[in-house]
Scaffold this active site. Structure first.
Site, short mmCIF file in Angstrom:
data_model
loop_
_atom_site.label_atom_id
_atom_site.label_comp_id
_atom_site.label_asym_id
_atom_site.label_seq_id
_atom_site.Cartn_x
_atom_site.Cartn_y
_atom_site.Cartn_z
N LYS A 93 75.78 47.58 32.50
CA LYS A 93 75.61 49.31 32.64
C LYS A 93 76.95 49.94 32.42
O LYS A 93 78.09 49.13 32.48
CB LYS A 93 75.06 49.58 34.08
CG LYS A 93 73.73 48.79 34.34
CD LYS A 93 72.77 49.30 33.30
CE LYS A 93 71.41 49.48 33.76
NZ LYS A 93 70.66 48.31 34.12
C1 LIG Z 1 69.14 47.94 34.89
C2 LIG Z 1 68.05 49.05 35.43
C3 LIG Z 1 67.36 48.67 36.37
C4 LIG Z 1 67.54 47.84 37.35
O1 LIG Z 1 68.98 47.56 37.93
P1 LIG Z 1 69.38 46.11 38.38
O2 LIG Z 1 70.89 46.26 39.05
O3 LIG Z 1 69.29 45.27 37.53
O4 LIG Z 1 68.34 45.78 39.43
C5 LIG Z 1 66.32 49.82 36.60
N1 LIG Z 1 65.79 50.71 35.77
C6 LIG Z 1 66.65 50.57 34.59
C7 LIG Z 1 66.22 51.77 33.53
C8 LIG Z 1 67.79 49.66 34.08
O5 LIG Z 1 68.30 50.03 32.99
#
Ligand SMILES: *Cc1c(COP(=O)(O)O)cnc(C)c1O
Length: 383
Positions: free
Chosen positions: A187
């Protein structure tokens, strides 16, 4: 093992500075490595970033979504409307709290939930909406919240990909109802794994704290009580220190990503790929944080599949990804009644989407190289 060139360009790569690495070492030596002072500092910094709203950290963005639903009072018998074009986490958490996901198809231009279809999907059982800001592009927040107010629905924003994004000059996280961020390694802001909930008031923040760690409070018999069914979702101080180190750079990260996105649009202008029908994302260089740059491949004009296209790029030293196959076509969802054809735009996106390299340490020359390689492959494998 397949050999990849030395100059391999991955589709994503986190940027962790030396100061953060040294800070992590300090935490490891400090004698307190799980949730503690670094988390407090991270929550305070995130809260400041989000206009002073209360923030609680968690160990994943999936945990924040699930706890966001619990705080909003969503449970068995409730319906939650969301998009089938997301990471499966978005709708798995709806089942996790005992509620039922209701999908509304996407707008093929924004690739986010179509707000007309969202409105049409509202029933007396609808309790909440989980809009997803895919690749960091917010939905029309004014319209979204007008719908939510009119139908008295809670909103849990899946802003996992949208840290650093904004809506009409206001930061995502500083506005809205409950906002859920992920700090997964890929992210825009990472704590390796992690997440945060932005909440409306101290009561919600306290509830978030309880749900995060076994529902424990420091009152009650023998100096402790447990009055809600919490889980184990706390973030370590090592992770929080990484997040704190990242937060300093978020404006630069977002700026660089917008610059690279702009370079992609320039690079694809009049390209053979676009002439063959390759789809580009909405060119929003103001609100989106450009978490990803995704094209849709003109597969009906090509003699190769997406997997083969990706392999061709890999042979040219370029990494790519697929984000994401439509959720409702996964086995778990088919077993619960979803079928092909229900959400054609999300299905088509899932079948044709390709995530191109985009990360802060990439250069405009790297972008040009990706654009050239795509044109080359499209030309070579044209029907
Ligand atoms: C990454 C992501 C999640 C989940 O996040 P995690 O930290 O991997 O549990 C949920 N929704 C979207 C759209 C994502 O890109």
């Amino acid at each position: 093992m397949t050999q990849t060139p030395a100059s391999f360009l991955p589709f994503v790569k986190p940027e962790i500075d030396e100061e953060t690495i040294a800070g992590v070492v300090d935490v490891l030596r400090s004698g307190w490595i799980t949730t503690g002072p670094q988390n407090q500092a991270f929550e305070a910094a995130l809260s400041e970033y989000c206009g002073g709203r209360p923030v609680r950290t968690f160990n994943s963005g999936t945990a924040t979504l699930e706890i966001g639903l619990r705080i909003a009072g969503v449970g068995p018998g409730d319906e939650v409307i969301t998009t089938p074009a997301s990471w499966v986490s978005t709708s798995n958490v709806i089942y996790e709290v005992g509620a039922t996901p209701v999908f509304a198809d996407i707008d093929p231009v924004t690739r986010n939930i179509d707000l007309d279809k969202l409105e049409a999907a509202i029933t007396p059982k609808t309790r909440a909406i989980i809009p997803v800001f895919l690749t960091g592009l917010p939905v029309d927040m004014d319209r979204l919240y007008a719908i939510a107010r009119q139908h008295k629905l809670r909103v849990i924003e899946d802003a996992a990909q949208a840290f650093g994004a904004s809506w009409n000059g206001k930061r995502i996280g500083a506005i809205g109802d409950i906002v859920s961020f992920s700090f997964h390694a890929n992210k825009n802001l990472t704590s390796i794994e992690g997440g945060a909930l932005v909440l409306n008031n101290e009561d919600e923040a306290e509830l978030a704290r309880k749900y995060r760690l076994q529902g424990i409070t420091r009152t009650g018999h023998d100096g402790m009580d447990c009055d809600v069914l919490g889980g184990k979702y706390n973030l370590t101080d090592v992770a929080a220190r990484v997040g704190l180190g990242q937060l300093k750079h978020i404006e630069r990260f977002t700026e660089q990503r917008r610059k690279l996105a702009h370079a992609y649009f320039t690079g694809f202008e009049g390209s053979a790929a676009v002439k063959m029908g390759m789809g580009l994302p909405l060119a929003d260089l103001v609100n989106s944080n450009w978490h990803m740059f995704q094209v849709t491949l003109p597969l009906d004009q090509l003699t190769i599949s997406r997997a083969e296209f990706m392999e061709q790029l890999k042979q040219r030293g370029i990494g790519t990804g697929v984000h994401y196959p439509a959720i409702h076509l996964f086995t778990l969802y088919r077993e619960r009644g979803f079928t092909e054809g229900m959400f054609p735009h999300a299905e088509r996106l899932g079948q044709t989407t390709l995530t191109l390299p985009l990360f802060t340490q990439m250069s405009v020359a790297d972008v040009a190289r990706v654009c050239r390689a795509i044109d080359e492959i499209c030309t070579q494998y044209a029907k």
